[in-house]
Write a protein that holds these residues in place. Structure first.
Motif, mmCIF file in Angstrom:
data_model
loop_
_atom_site.group_PDB
_atom_site.id
_atom_site.type_symbol
_atom_site.label_atom_id
_atom_site.label_comp_id
_atom_site.label_asym_id
_atom_site.label_seq_id
_atom_site.Cartn_x
_atom_site.Cartn_y
_atom_site.Cartn_z
ATOM 1 N N GLY A 77 2.089 -10.706 13.315
ATOM 2 C CA GLY A 77 1.570 -9.867 14.383
ATOM 3 C C GLY A 77 0.341 -9.115 13.941
ATOM 4 O O GLY A 77 -0.503 -9.644 13.211
ATOM 5 N N ALA A 78 0.239 -7.870 14.377
ATOM 6 C CA ALA A 78 -0.904 -7.022 14.026
ATOM 7 C C ALA A 78 -0.366 -5.689 13.518
ATOM 8 O O ALA A 78 -0.359 -4.687 14.239
ATOM 9 N N PRO A 79 0.091 -5.660 12.263
ATOM 10 C CA PRO A 79 0.680 -4.428 11.742
ATOM 11 C C PRO A 79 -0.377 -3.362 11.465
ATOM 12 O O PRO A 79 -1.558 -3.664 11.299
ATOM 13 N N ALA A 80 0.070 -2.130 11.428
ATOM 14 C CA ALA A 80 -0.765 -1.043 10.922
ATOM 15 C C ALA A 80 -0.633 -1.026 9.409
ATOM 16 O O ALA A 80 0.476 -1.119 8.876
ATOM 17 N N ILE A 81 -1.751 -0.936 8.728
ATOM 18 C CA ILE A 81 -1.766 -0.895 7.271
ATOM 19 C C ILE A 81 -2.021 0.545 6.829
ATOM 20 O O ILE A 81 -3.074 1.124 7.138
ATOM 21 N N LEU A 82 -1.059 1.118 6.128
ATOM 22 C CA LEU A 82 -1.193 2.471 5.591
ATOM 23 C C LEU A 82 -1.338 2.346 4.081
ATOM 24 O O LEU A 82 -0.373 2.012 3.384
ATOM 25 N N ASN A 83 -2.539 2.596 3.578
ATOM 26 C CA ASN A 83 -2.745 2.452 2.140
ATOM 27 C C ASN A 83 -2.551 3.778 1.428
ATOM 28 O O ASN A 83 -3.350 4.705 1.567
ATOM 29 N N HIS A 84 -1.472 3.852 0.645
ATOM 30 C CA HIS A 84 -1.167 5.048 -0.143
ATOM 31 C C HIS A 84 -1.542 4.865 -1.615
ATOM 32 O O HIS A 84 -1.365 5.796 -2.401
ATOM 33 N N SER A 85 -2.030 3.699 -1.968
ATOM 34 C CA SER A 85 -2.453 3.441 -3.345
ATOM 35 C C SER A 85 -3.730 4.230 -3.636
ATOM 36 O O SER A 85 -4.610 4.342 -2.777
ATOM 37 N N THR A 86 -3.844 4.753 -4.847
ATOM 38 C CA THR A 86 -5.085 5.410 -5.252
ATOM 39 C C THR A 86 -6.010 4.353 -5.827
ATOM 40 O O THR A 86 -5.733 3.775 -6.874
ATOM 41 N N ILE A 87 -7.097 4.098 -5.118
ATOM 42 C CA ILE A 87 -8.021 3.023 -5.479
ATOM 43 C C ILE A 87 -9.446 3.560 -5.420
ATOM 44 O O ILE A 87 -9.674 4.723 -5.077
ATOM 45 N N ASP A 88 -10.397 2.725 -5.756
ATOM 46 C CA ASP A 88 -11.798 3.143 -5.719
ATOM 47 C C ASP A 88 -12.332 3.097 -4.291
ATOM 48 O O ASP A 88 -11.764 2.441 -3.409
ATOM 49 N N LEU A 89 -13.423 3.773 -4.061
ATOM 50 C CA LEU A 89 -13.990 3.875 -2.721
ATOM 51 C C LEU A 89 -14.427 2.508 -2.197
ATOM 52 O O LEU A 89 -14.210 2.196 -1.013
ATOM 53 N N GLU A 90 -15.031 1.695 -3.034
ATOM 54 C CA GLU A 90 -15.485 0.379 -2.595
ATOM 55 C C GLU A 90 -14.315 -0.459 -2.075
ATOM 56 O O GLU A 90 -14.424 -1.133 -1.040
ATOM 57 N N THR A 91 -13.178 -0.408 -2.767
ATOM 58 C CA THR A 91 -12.021 -1.188 -2.335
ATOM 59 C C THR A 91 -11.428 -0.618 -1.057
ATOM 60 O O THR A 91 -10.967 -1.374 -0.185
ATOM 61 N N THR A 92 -11.429 0.695 -0.894
ATOM 62 C CA THR A 92 -10.969 1.293 0.357
ATOM 63 C C THR A 92 -11.798 0.789 1.525
ATOM 64 O O THR A 92 -11.263 0.416 2.587
ATOM 65 N N ARG A 93 -13.105 0.764 1.362
ATOM 66 C CA ARG A 93 -13.978 0.294 2.445
ATOM 67 C C ARG A 93 -13.781 -1.186 2.699
ATOM 68 O O ARG A 93 -13.803 -1.643 3.853
#
Length: 276
Positions: A77-93
């Motif tokens: 389907g089309a889930p909502a993705i909630l990212n709680h991992s602490t990652i770098d800004l480039e990967t977040t974008r």
């Protein structure tokens, strides 16, 4: 909701357990390495296939970039993705763009709070993303946390998480140096703890870390390897700025990780002084 919790380390396992305590949810837990937890499923596909929400509590950006393309092939389907991992800004974008291209809702939602806060459902989430999406999923976040702090667009929460961890890392190194210097001159650790508690430099972090550092207790609430990882992400954010404090502390943490201390709490920054 049908919720998949991916990543079952110190925080993810406890957040997943708290979500499972709500009988209205169908919560499935998954990790690359089986943890033997109630609600854990054997495959990523079994965890996410029909999920409404996928909550990511992964170790780092490398793990996230490795997992997400596979995740896309497993969901139906089309889930909502909630990212709680602490990652770098480039990967977040990158993740925000990845979700947008598939029509998935996305929140950049790292947290503050370590093992005990996760156990008690007292995490604090910094959240970046569409305001309507933040509003829609705040009640779910409050099932594992005590506060949701809207920060702006996706990426802003990642920045705030990294710079606050920069402060924590440098503060704990300063505590280690203060403890070593005071005890060198015969000051009892409790006297330092009391002095700091009544000083402007006192903080919840000092109240949490100084007593265990004085005891030589480095039971893991937030590992040295994770703080080292976050310090490197913070340094990347600060590129072009003169940041001698976090540069020095990051180097120190790397040295201690190389000595085999990476899985201990990052307050293990105090250990070299007691060993000398």
């Amino acid at each position: 909701m049908r919720i998949a919790v991916l990543g079952l380390g110190i925080i993810g396992s406890r957040a997943g357990s708290n979500l499972r305590s709500n009988p209205n949810h169908d919560v499935r837990l998954w990790s690359r390495s089986s943890r033997g937890l109630e609600g854990e499923v054997e495959s990523l596909e079994a965890a996410v296939a029909d999920a409404d929400v996928v909550a990511l509590y992964l170790k780092d950006a490398e793990a996230l970039r490795d997992l997400v393309p596979t995740l896309a092939s497993c969901v139906k389907g089309a889930p909502a993705i909630l990212n709680h991992s602490t990652i770098d800004l480039e990967t977040t974008r990158w993740l925000a763009d990845f979700c947008a291209s598939r029509g998935w809702a996305f929140l950049d939602a790292p947290f503050t709070g370590s093992r005990d806060a996760a156990q008690a459902g007292q995490l604090v989430y910094y959240v970046g993303g569409n305001p309507e999406t933040i509003e829609a999923f705040s009640p779910l976040l409050l099932e594992t946390g005590r506060e949701v702090i809207p920060c702006g667009e996706a990426g802003t929460a990642t920045i705030l998480k990294l710079v606050t961890n920069l402060i924590s890392a440098c503060s704990v190194q300063a505590m280690a140096e203060a403890l070593a210097t005071a005890t060198k001159h015969g000051i009892a650790p409790q006297a330092l703890i009391s002095a700091v508690g009544s000083n402007a430099c006192g903080s919840p972090l000092a109240a949490m870390k100084l007593p265990t550092m004085a005891e030589g207790n480095f039971d893991t609430h937030f590992s040295l390897s994770n703080m080292l990882k976050d310090s490197r992400y913070a340094l990347a954010l600060a590129e072009g700025l003169d940041t001698p404090a976090i540069q020095a502390v990051s180097q120190r943490m790397a040295e201690l990780c190389d000595k085999g201390l990476e899985d201990l709490d990052y307050s293990v920054l105090a250990k070299p002084y007691s060993d000398s």
